[in-house]
Design a protein around this motif. Structure first.
Motif, short mmCIF file in Angstrom:
data_model
loop_
_atom_site.label_atom_id
_atom_site.label_comp_id
_atom_site.label_asym_id
_atom_site.label_seq_id
_atom_site.Cartn_x
_atom_site.Cartn_y
_atom_site.Cartn_z
N LYS A 41 0.84 -1.21 0.00
CA LYS A 41 0.00 0.00 0.00
C LYS A 41 0.86 1.25 0.00
N CYS A 44 2.14 1.84 -3.33
CA CYS A 44 1.11 2.39 -4.20
C CYS A 44 1.02 3.90 -4.01
N HIS A 71 1.75 -6.84 -6.18
CA HIS A 71 0.35 -7.17 -6.47
C HIS A 71 0.21 -8.64 -6.84
N SER A 75 -2.23 -10.97 -4.61
CA SER A 75 -3.52 -11.37 -5.16
C SER A 75 -3.60 -12.85 -5.51
N GLU B 17 -6.49 -0.33 -12.89
CA GLU B 17 -6.59 0.17 -11.53
C GLU B 17 -6.69 -1.00 -10.57
N LEU B 18 -5.79 -1.03 -9.60
CA LEU B 18 -5.78 -2.12 -8.62
C LEU B 18 -6.72 -1.80 -7.47
N SER B 19 -6.98 -2.85 -6.67
CA SER B 19 -7.85 -2.64 -5.52
C SER B 19 -7.19 -1.68 -4.53
N GLU B 20 -5.87 -1.53 -4.61
CA GLU B 20 -5.18 -0.60 -3.73
C GLU B 20 -5.44 0.85 -4.15
N GLY B 21 -6.13 1.02 -5.28
CA GLY B 21 -6.50 2.37 -5.68
C GLY B 21 -5.48 3.05 -6.56
N GLU B 23 -3.04 3.05 -10.15
CA GLU B 23 -3.01 2.47 -11.49
C GLU B 23 -1.65 1.89 -11.77
N SER B 109 -6.21 -7.89 -14.76
CA SER B 109 -5.79 -6.86 -13.82
C SER B 109 -4.32 -7.01 -13.47
#
Lengths: 324, 241
Positions: A41, A44, A71, A75, B17-21, B23, B109
């Motif tokens: 996170k 990101c 990721h 995932s 766009e990932l779930s982490e918000g 791109e 994704s």
């Protein structure tokens, strides 16, 4: 803050993150693995900041790559394998088949009508049968199920390893056919229908021909045991193919690409289940169907197979049987 | 926030766009790279089939021809229907051909494709590339993310496995920072900054040619335009210190 200061400020954390990724990607022990989502996170956030402030391309690309690596690790979904297998066969597969009941009926009809038609046609006019099976086909059938062929099957199967060879043949041939029926559904469903009709015609022709010119008992005792699993699996492959074909023809309110994707998800359990059924059928067909056993026992096993499958597809995985 | 211009894109980068918000950008592989990988795989399959045939032929005399034939049948089945599936569901997500070309299969994704997805995309290979190769080719060229029908059904894309870092040298700075005449879109700003970042390896003529695209922004011709643009890039980046 300029790019260099930004890099300087985060260098240590980025190095830690990179180190963690390296260890996880090589499947080494990583006691700090639970840190990964948090670290990802933060990466990101760094990536969006770097993009927004338009730091130089090398930095942005590097952060982009690092986020992709993280990721990929985060995932991954892995449930308990056996639990998944059980829930697939006890719940997911029969539910998927029931969920497509329209296609289920359609595919049975598309297979059965030509089969019955040709079987009946054989009574009055053998020309149809001949044109479907061809010279060679007829000769083969005479050799296997002809009036004088009483023992050829058993004689051949008595050879060392013949059962195994036939098992391998049924696996590659029949599962291959299932896959072909499914995959050709992408041609707007026409391919699946073609294979089903063609197999129906062939099936009807063989039965019609043997009924009148051969020794039906050899044929019936041979096919009885595995017939249910093999035929039903073929029809289910057809359903899976038709699901994709219909999704292409009639996407409804979705885009075609989206509709195909949804159809793919729905047809996955169908084709996978069908392949497993065909595999099971090949075991019976390869190692048991040609054994010398009293015809009554073979017929009984065959009927039990059909009844079991009917019960399986109509009852298994119903809500009232499955605990929440 | 950022305004985005409606200009058609000039590269194959796909924003996801990932779930982490955030791109991420995937580099989708085109028809040529994928065809090349596929041809390499075909060659590999033919070689593997011949080797298997040879081994089984040798075994024939030890275990009996029925077992050998059966074994060969099973192995060929696994090779024809399983090669792509097994390789692509492995850790690298790529067949040998794809590895050589530097590609891998991921879901749309950007994550690792699940086994089921890989299985589906490769079942359709039979129709798309074996029976009617034109379907696969056309579908790949006509879709935005270069997906063949199997990819569409499975929700997968083929991407370059690693971003190759392009060598780039910035144009020497030290020029007078100068503001552009009006407020630029973020993408325009990025283009100007990228011009300076990458310009160092281009010939003078190429620099001038690219700079001439910014004619509304700069007044001078050729080398003067370059100087002006680099100055603006200076101004744009310096501003943030």
């Amino acid at each position: 803050m300029n790019a260099r200061e930004f890099e300087e400020m985060n260098r240590e954390r980025w190095a830690e993150y990179d180190d963690l990724l390296n260890r996880l990607e090589k499947r080494k022990r990583a006691p700090d693995a639970r840190e990964l989502p948090m670290q990802l996170k933060k990466m990101c956030v760094d990536l969006s900041i770097a993009r927004y402030r338009m730091y130089h391309t090398a930095l942005r690309d590097h952060l982009n790559d690092q986020v992709i690596r993280g990721h990929k690790l985060v995932s991954v979904s892995q449930g308990a394998f056996w639990e998944q297998v059980m829930s697939f066969f006890l719940v997911k597969f029969p539910r998927a088949v029931r969920g497509e009941w329209r296609l289920h009926i359609l595919c049975w009809l598309v297979f059965l009508l030509p089969a019955i038609g040709l079987y009946l046609a054989a009574e009055s006019n053998m020309e149809w049968v001949k044109s479907i099976l061809g010279e060679n086909g007829l000769r083969n059938i005479d050799a296997m199920y002809g009036a004088e062929a009483a023992d050829s099957l058993h004689n051949y199967r008595a050879e060392q390893g013949a059962d195994f060879q036939m098992f391998a043949h049924y696996i590659s041939n029949n599962i291959g056919i299932d896959f072909q029926i499914f995959a050709s559904g992408i041609l707007a469903g026409v391919g699946s229908l073609f294979y089903l009709v063609f197999n129906g015609l062939h099936f009807g022709a063989v039965f019609g021909y043997v009924e009148h010119y051969g020794n039906p008992e050899i044929l019936y005792t041979f096919v009885a045991g595995h017939s249910s699993y093999e035929l039903w699996a073929m029809v289910i492959s057809g359903m899976a193919g038709m699901r994709v074909g219909v999704a292409l023809l009639n996407p409804g309110r979705m885009t075609r690409a989206r509709s195909l994707l949804e159809a793919g998800k729905k047809s996955m359990p169908l084709i996978f289940g069908a392949a497993c059924m065909t595999f099971f059928a090949a075991i019976i067909e390869g190692f048991w169907s040609a054994e010398v056993v009293a015809p009554m026992i073979k017929y009984t096993v065959g009927i039990v197979g059909w009844v079991l499958l009917i019960l399986y597809f109509s009852l298994c995985g119903r809500e009232r049987f499955v605990e929440a | 926030m950022a305004r985005v211009s409606n200009q058609p894109k000039i590269d194959t980068l796909q924003s996801v766009e990932l779930s982490e918000g955030v791109e991420i950008q995937l580099r989708i592989a085109g028809v040529f790279a994928r065809s090349l990988a596929y041809l390499l795989d075909l060659v590999f399959i033919i070689i593997a089939a011949s080797v298997l045939g040879f081994i089984v032929g040798v075994m024939d005399s030890f275990v009996g021809s029925n077992y050998a034939m059966g074994l060969y049948g099973l192995l060929m089945f696994i090779l024809t229907w399983g090669y792509f599936f097994l390789m692509e569901s492995g850790k690298k997500g790529a067949t040998f051909g794809k590895r050589i070309v530097g590609l891998r299969v991921v879901n749309t994704s950007g994550g690792i494709a699940q086994r089921g997805q890989v299985f589906t995309r490769n079942l359709f290979r039979f129709v798309e590339l074996v029976i009617m190769p034109l379907i696969g080719l056309c579908c790949t060229m006509m879709t935005k993310r270069f997906q063949r029908a199997g990819d569409l059904v499975a929700g997968t894309v083929v991407v370059y496995a690693e971003t190759d870092v392009q060598p780039s040298v910035a144009l020497n700075s030290g020029r007078e920072p100068r503001p552009p005449g009006w407020k630029l879109l973020r993408e325009e700003q990025a283009a100007i900054v990228a011009f300076r970042e990458r310009g160092g390896l281009w010939s003078g003529a190429r620099q001038a040619e690219l700079a001439s695209h910014a004619q509304v922004l700069v007044k001078g011709e050729s080398s003067e335009a370059v100087t002006e643009l680099v100055g603006m890039a200076e101004w744009l980046t310096a501003k943030k210190d």
